[in-house]
Design a protein around this motif. Structure first.
Motif, short mmCIF file in Angstrom:
data_model
loop_
_atom_site.label_atom_id
_atom_site.label_comp_id
_atom_site.label_asym_id
_atom_site.label_seq_id
_atom_site.Cartn_x
_atom_site.Cartn_y
_atom_site.Cartn_z
N SER A 7 0.80 -0.97 -0.08
CA SER A 7 -0.05 -0.02 0.13
C SER A 7 1.23 0.58 -0.05
N LYS A 8 0.53 1.92 -0.64
CA LYS A 8 2.03 3.43 -0.77
C LYS A 8 1.47 4.50 -0.38
N PRO A 9 2.48 5.00 0.41
CA PRO A 9 2.11 6.12 0.92
C PRO A 9 1.75 7.32 0.13
N VAL A 10 0.94 8.41 0.66
CA VAL A 10 1.08 9.38 -0.32
C VAL A 10 2.50 10.38 0.01
N ASN A 11 2.41 11.08 -1.51
CA ASN A 11 3.61 11.93 -1.23
C ASN A 11 4.73 11.21 -1.42
N VAL A 12 4.85 9.67 -1.52
CA VAL A 12 6.60 9.22 -1.63
C VAL A 12 5.99 8.94 -2.97
N PRO A 13 7.78 9.44 -4.30
CA PRO A 13 7.75 9.05 -5.39
C PRO A 13 7.27 8.02 -5.71
N THR A 14 7.14 7.26 -6.92
CA THR A 14 6.82 5.96 -7.77
C THR A 14 9.06 5.21 -7.94
N GLN A 15 9.01 6.36 -7.80
CA GLN A 15 10.90 6.06 -8.33
C GLN A 15 11.78 7.68 -8.57
N GLU A 16 12.51 7.04 -8.65
CA GLU A 16 13.53 8.76 -7.85
C GLU A 16 13.02 9.50 -9.19
#
Length: 244
Positions: A24-33
């Motif tokens: 579950s991806k947290p908000v405001n974190v980029p998927t990749q660099e």
């Protein structure tokens, strides 16, 4: 905003075997660099795998699909190149189901429907607009939606994507007269600076690339405004019948 010291252990694991890692991806974190230099999901998960399994050297983790930085929820990664290749084929063949929850301003014209637009992306401004069909560079965008809850000001909508265009849900909902809550780019007149966009990947479903069994990842947003405007059972019932 997510703090810069985000740790991989803070990311909820929804599914894991020798081939796949669902989170579950947290908000405001980029998927990749990206250019921000902030901790990104792909590298955080690689580091987590390296530590949990005491792996020497580089760890393989394949990115199969993406979520925009402000969007959270269910995502799948491939732990082997074979799984990554087969999952990519599943995505291209449109056998990968992606269902989102969104809180939008106002009320849609019908409780259930399909939206079809032609979308054109301007890479210089990273914005997308709806254009007449046949416009050079335009791409067809199709989604199904179902309203599962309403208040005086907002609607809670489940959305299934049939195409994966950039900013697709955000632009198509705006074109329907119902911009997403918190969307500064496509709903600035209705939203306040600093509000978190209310878009969440609630279901990612696909055949397992090796066993062929159905894999269904489910994730729900935190119980905070505006998501908390509706009781939990509304979401659970939508899960049960979902699939629009």
């Amino acid at each position: 905003m997510m703090s810069a010291h985000l740790q991989s252990g803070e990311i909820e694991i929804l599914f894991e075997d020798n081939h796949l890692l669902g989170i579950s991806k947290p908000v405001n974190v980029p998927t990749q660099e990206d250019a921000s230099g902030d901790p990104d999901l792909l590298n955080l998960l690689k580091q987590d795998l390296k530590e949990r399994y005491n792996k020497p050297g580089n760890v393989y983790l394949g990115l199969v699909h993406r979520l925009d930085r402000p969007v959270g929820g269910a995502m799948i990664f491939a732990k082997t190149s074979k799984a990554a290749s087969r999952l990519s084929e599943t995505v291209r063949g449109r056998h990968f189901r992606k269902i989102y929850a969104a809180v939008v301003h106002g009320k849609l014209p019908a409780r259930k429907g399909t939206l079809k637009h032609t979308l054109l992306k301007d890479s210089r401004t990273n914005t997308v607009t709806a254009v007449p069909k046949g416009t050079a560079g335009g791409k067809d965008a199709v989604l199904d939606y179902q309203v599962i809850g309403e208040t005086d000001r907002y609607s809670l909508v489940y959305i299934e994507l049939h195409t994966g265009r950039s900013h697709q849900i955000r632009v198509q909902m705006k074109e329907a007269g119902c911009p997403l809550f918190g969307d500064q780019k496509y709903g600035a007149k209705l939203n306040k600076p600093g509000q978190q966009i209310a878009l969440w990947s609630v279901i990612a479903a696909f055949p397992h690339p090796v066993t062929k069994e159905d894999v269904v990842l489910q994730s729900l947003p935190a119980r905070e405004f505006p998501w908390a405007e509706w009781p939990s059972h509304i979401y659970e019932e939508a899960f049960a019948e979902s699939r629009l």
